[in-house]
Design an enzyme around this catalytic site. Sequence first.
Site: not given
Length: 292
Positions: A54, A98, A121
Site C-alpha cells: 500500500k 491494518q 477503509d
Amino acid sequence: MSPARVIDGREVAAAVRARVGKEVEKLAGEGVRPGLATVLVGEDPASEIYVRMKREDSATVGIESFHHEPGGDVSEPELAELLETLNSDDRVDGILLQLPLPAGLDETDMTALIDPAKDVDGLTPINAGLLAQGRPGLVACTPLGVMELLRVAEVELEGAGAVVVGRSQLVGRPLAALLLAANATVTHCHSRTRDLAAVCREADVLIAAAGSPGLITGDMVGEGAVVVDVGTNRTDAGLVGDVAFASASARAGAITPVPGGVGPMTRAMLLANTVAAARARRAVGGRLPSPG
Ligand code: NAP
C-alpha cells in the site's frame, strides 16, 4: 457453452491507478498533496506485506505516505493517542489501521476512533451507517473494487439478481449495500443459509466473500452468470479463491480469477479513496460520491 470471459483485475486496477495519478497531479496544481497514514501494529507477516504494498502504491501515484509501527505490546490508550494525532494532522487525508490487530486490542473500538473524514477503509460506524442509508461517504475498498470491476466489465446491475455470500463488515455488508444502491435485487447468504447451492444458482451476479476455499463449485453457478471471487485463501496449493475456478468458469459468462481479480482492485481503491477524502476534506472541488 464457451468458457467464461475472465475479468482482469490487474488491468482495471492499473487504469484506476493511472486515473488517481492524474488526480494527484491536478491537486498538486491546487497546492494539495494527498497523504495516507498507515498503522501497522505487531508483527503479522501477511499484514506487513499488505502495508508495504500500500505504501509502494501510494508512492507510485504521488500520495505522501506516513507510516507508524507501534509494537505488538501497545496499549489501547496509546494506540488511541496515535490515531488522535493522525486525526489532527492536516497533512493526513486517509488513515489505514491494518487489521487484524493483536489480541488485547479491540478492532471495533480502535477503528471507531478514526476521523470518519479520513476513514479510507470505510469501517467507522459513521461511514458504514451512511452507506446503509445510501448517503455519500467513504466506502470500504474491496466492495468498491468489486463495483468498479463490474462497471468496467459492463455488467448490467439494474434489476439483476445479485447473490452475496458473506456478511462481514469489511466486504459482504458494504457490497450488498452497494449492489442494492445500484438497483440489483440482492440476496444475502451466510453460514446459516439453507441450500446455498440453490440460492447461488439463481444469481445473475454471484459474489463469493466467505473465506472458504473452493466453496462455490460449478454446479452452484447459473449458466452465463457473472462470478466475482473475493476469497483470498492461503493453502498448501498456494493462494486460492472461494470459487472452484475450472468448474465455475465452464458455466459462468464472466468470472474473476484469484490471484489477479479483486485483490489488485482493493489496493487501487485505497488510493482512489485517499484522493476522494483529500478533495472532500480540503474542499478542493470534491464531495464524496453517493453509492449507486
Ligand atoms: P469473514 O469476516 O471471515 O466473513 C466471512 C463470511 O462468510 C461470514 O459472513 C460467514 O458467515 C460467511 N461464510 C463462511 N463460510 C461460509 C459457508 N460455508 N457458507 C456460507 N457463508 C459462509 O471474512 P471477510 O473478511 O469478509 O473475507 C472473506 C474472504 O475475502 C476471505 O478469504 C478474505 O481473505 C477475502 N478478502 C479479500 C480481499 C481482497 O482484497 N481480495 C479483501 C478482504 C477480504 P457468518 O456471518 O454466518 O459467520
